[in-house]
Write a protein that holds these residues in place. Structure first.
Motif, short mmCIF file in Angstrom:
data_model
loop_
_atom_site.label_atom_id
_atom_site.label_comp_id
_atom_site.label_asym_id
_atom_site.label_seq_id
_atom_site.Cartn_x
_atom_site.Cartn_y
_atom_site.Cartn_z
N SER A 16 -51.29 12.65 -123.14
CA SER A 16 -52.06 13.05 -121.97
C SER A 16 -51.39 14.21 -121.26
CB SER A 16 -52.19 11.88 -121.00
OG SER A 16 -52.79 10.80 -121.64
N ILE A 17 -50.04 14.14 -121.15
CA ILE A 17 -49.31 15.21 -120.47
C ILE A 17 -49.51 16.53 -121.18
CG2 ILE A 17 -46.98 16.07 -120.08
CD1 ILE A 17 -46.18 13.30 -119.31
N THR A 45 -48.36 21.34 -118.33
CA THR A 45 -47.19 20.59 -118.75
C THR A 45 -47.22 20.35 -120.25
OG1 THR A 45 -48.40 18.62 -118.10
CG2 THR A 45 -46.73 19.39 -116.60
N LEU A 46 -46.03 20.18 -120.86
CA LEU A 46 -45.92 19.98 -122.30
C LEU A 46 -44.67 19.12 -122.54
CD1 LEU A 46 -46.85 21.27 -125.19
CD2 LEU A 46 -44.88 22.66 -124.87
N THR A 47 -44.83 17.98 -123.20
CA THR A 47 -43.68 17.11 -123.44
C THR A 47 -42.80 17.72 -124.52
OG1 THR A 47 -45.22 15.32 -123.10
CG2 THR A 47 -43.02 14.73 -123.78
N THR A 67 -52.35 25.14 -127.73
CA THR A 67 -52.75 23.74 -127.90
C THR A 67 -53.92 23.39 -126.99
OG1 THR A 67 -50.46 23.23 -128.33
CG2 THR A 67 -51.91 21.40 -127.94
N LYS A 68 -53.80 23.75 -125.69
CA LYS A 68 -54.87 23.37 -124.77
C LYS A 68 -56.16 24.09 -125.09
CE LYS A 68 -51.80 22.10 -121.25
NZ LYS A 68 -50.74 22.78 -120.56
N THR A 88 -54.14 14.31 -133.39
CA THR A 88 -53.08 14.98 -134.15
C THR A 88 -52.59 16.26 -133.47
OG1 THR A 88 -54.69 16.22 -135.44
CG2 THR A 88 -53.94 14.14 -136.33
N ASN A 89 -53.42 16.93 -132.67
CA ASN A 89 -53.02 18.24 -132.15
C ASN A 89 -51.86 18.17 -131.16
OD1 ASN A 89 -53.50 20.86 -132.59
ND2 ASN A 89 -55.57 20.87 -131.78
N PRO A 90 -51.93 17.32 -130.09
CA PRO A 90 -50.77 17.24 -129.19
C PRO A 90 -49.52 16.70 -129.87
CG PRO A 90 -52.55 15.84 -128.41
CD PRO A 90 -53.05 16.54 -129.60
#
Lengths: 86, 165, 123
Positions: free
Chosen positions: B113-114, B120-122, C37-38, C84-86
């Motif tokens: 989710s973050i 934000t990026l973990t 990514t977003k 899979t992407n995040p």
């Protein structure tokens, strides 16, 4: 009419994927190249789903599902390689 | 058990041809699901017959979360990133947050989710000796070097605790 | 209905294009990961939502089963992409930080500080 818009969207997404390969070639570090490759994979999946509508074949979406899974595994292996584990 | 149910459902969805399903497809799906469940027993032998993860109340909560706060946060995140792409204003940094979550499922859900929500990026997760998991988060617009939970990811921590722990 | 499909396609294509721009404009690996990514995940969700709407419309007007199959399979593909992407982004970010690529222009880097502290204790 709607199919024309689908075709234009697919064309623009294909162009974006092509433009991303510039970073794939020029990226200063290996990690930059992996980022570019990962985004190209995402765009290719989106493109396959659009092409399934344009060419009227459901099989392309199945190919897209398998491609998404395989590209994820490839990204994980490349990340391991950057880390120095392989 | 949760792996078995999921494999059967996904197989039947993929095998559905729009006009109903043969009995043969159902049998093949159940056999394949059983094979997968036994293969996954290697990783987690204790939870093999438990119904952990099949609680309908939690799934209802997850659906509400997915289409409520998560979708809203994702739209906000994309408009935010679009503004930063166009104007080029960034102030990046990596901050540390103790989430207080313990379960692996809740940690995974919060980390994903973050990554998909505003700015934000973990980057890394490690265990705190005092309890809970430490999140190292790359934040694109640092306003506070020692931030609280709410400032970085809003109510997602509460939702992850409610849905997955 | 058609207007909604076209709107979704335009929004999705726009965000995918923004992801491409982000890849060239941002200065280092972590900020590039943010942008790509977003933006690409969001854009792909929108183009696939257009496909699902199109298939449902065809299913309602013609009643052929294969359009239902198209919609269901597109939803499964998007779900796979959303999971899979995040996760791939985490893997890349963690590997980049461990291989020694530091974020440029960073005002604070707690992870590097903590790793240095840990290394100091063990050594």
């Amino acid at each position: 009419m709607t199919l024309t818009v689908f075709a234009w969207a697919a064309g623009i997404i294909a162009l974006c994927a092509f433009l991303m390969s510039g970073r794939l070639i020029a990226g200063p570090t290996v990690a930059d190249r992996v980022v570019a490759l990962d985004s190209i994979n995402t765009l290719v999946v989106a493109l396959m789903i659009l092409l399934a509508v344009i060419y009227d074949s459901v099989v392309m979406v199945d190919v897209a599902i398998v491609y998404a899974g395989l590209s994820f595994v490839g990204t994980l292996f490349l990340a391991r390689y950057i880390e120095g584990g392989v | 058990m949760v792996i078995f149910v999921f494999s059967v459902i996904v197989y039947l969805l993929l095998a559905w041809s729009g006009n109903g399903i043969d009995m043969a497809e159902v049998i093949i799906g159940i056999v394949l699901g059983a094979i997968l469940a036994f293969a996954a027993k290697v990783w987690n032998p204790r939870k093999f017959f438990s119904f952990y993860g099949l609680n309908p109340a939690r799934w209802g909560m997850f659906i509400i979360y997915l289409f409520g706060p998560f979708l809203l946060g994702m739209i906000k995140a994309n408009l935010d990133v679009a503004m930063r792409v166009i104007t080029g204003k960034i102030r990046p940094g990596i901050v540390r947050i103790n989430s207080g979550l313990k379960g692996t499922l809740a940690t995974t859900m919060l980390a994903n989710s973050i990554t998909l929500t505003p700015g934000t990026l973990t980057v890394d997760i490690s265990e705190d000796p005092e309890g809970g998991n430490l999140f190292y988060i790359h934040w694109i617009n640092v306003t506070d070097e020692n931030p609280e939970e709410g400032l970085v990811y809003g109510t997602f921590g509460k939702w992850a605790r409610r849905v997955a722990e | 209905m058609n207007a909604l499909i076209i709107l979704f396609l335009i929004v999705g294509t726009l965000f995918n294009f923004l992801g491409t721009v982000a890849l060239y404009r941002f200065p280092d690996v972590y900020t590039r990961l943010h942008g790509t990514t977003k933006c690409t995940t969001f854009g792909s969700i929108f183009t696939s939502a257009a496909v699902v709407l199109f298939a449902l419309q065809k299913l309602a007007s013609s009643g052929e089963g294969r359009f239902g199959t198209l919609a269901v399979h597109a939803v499964i593909a998007v779900a796979a992409l959303l999971i899979t992407n995040p996760t791939g982004a985490h893997a890349i970010a963690r590997a980049a930080h461990r291989s020694g690529i530091m974020p440029k222009f960073a005002v604070v880097d707690r992870l590097a500080e903590d790793q240095k502290k840990k290394g100091g204790v063990s050594a």
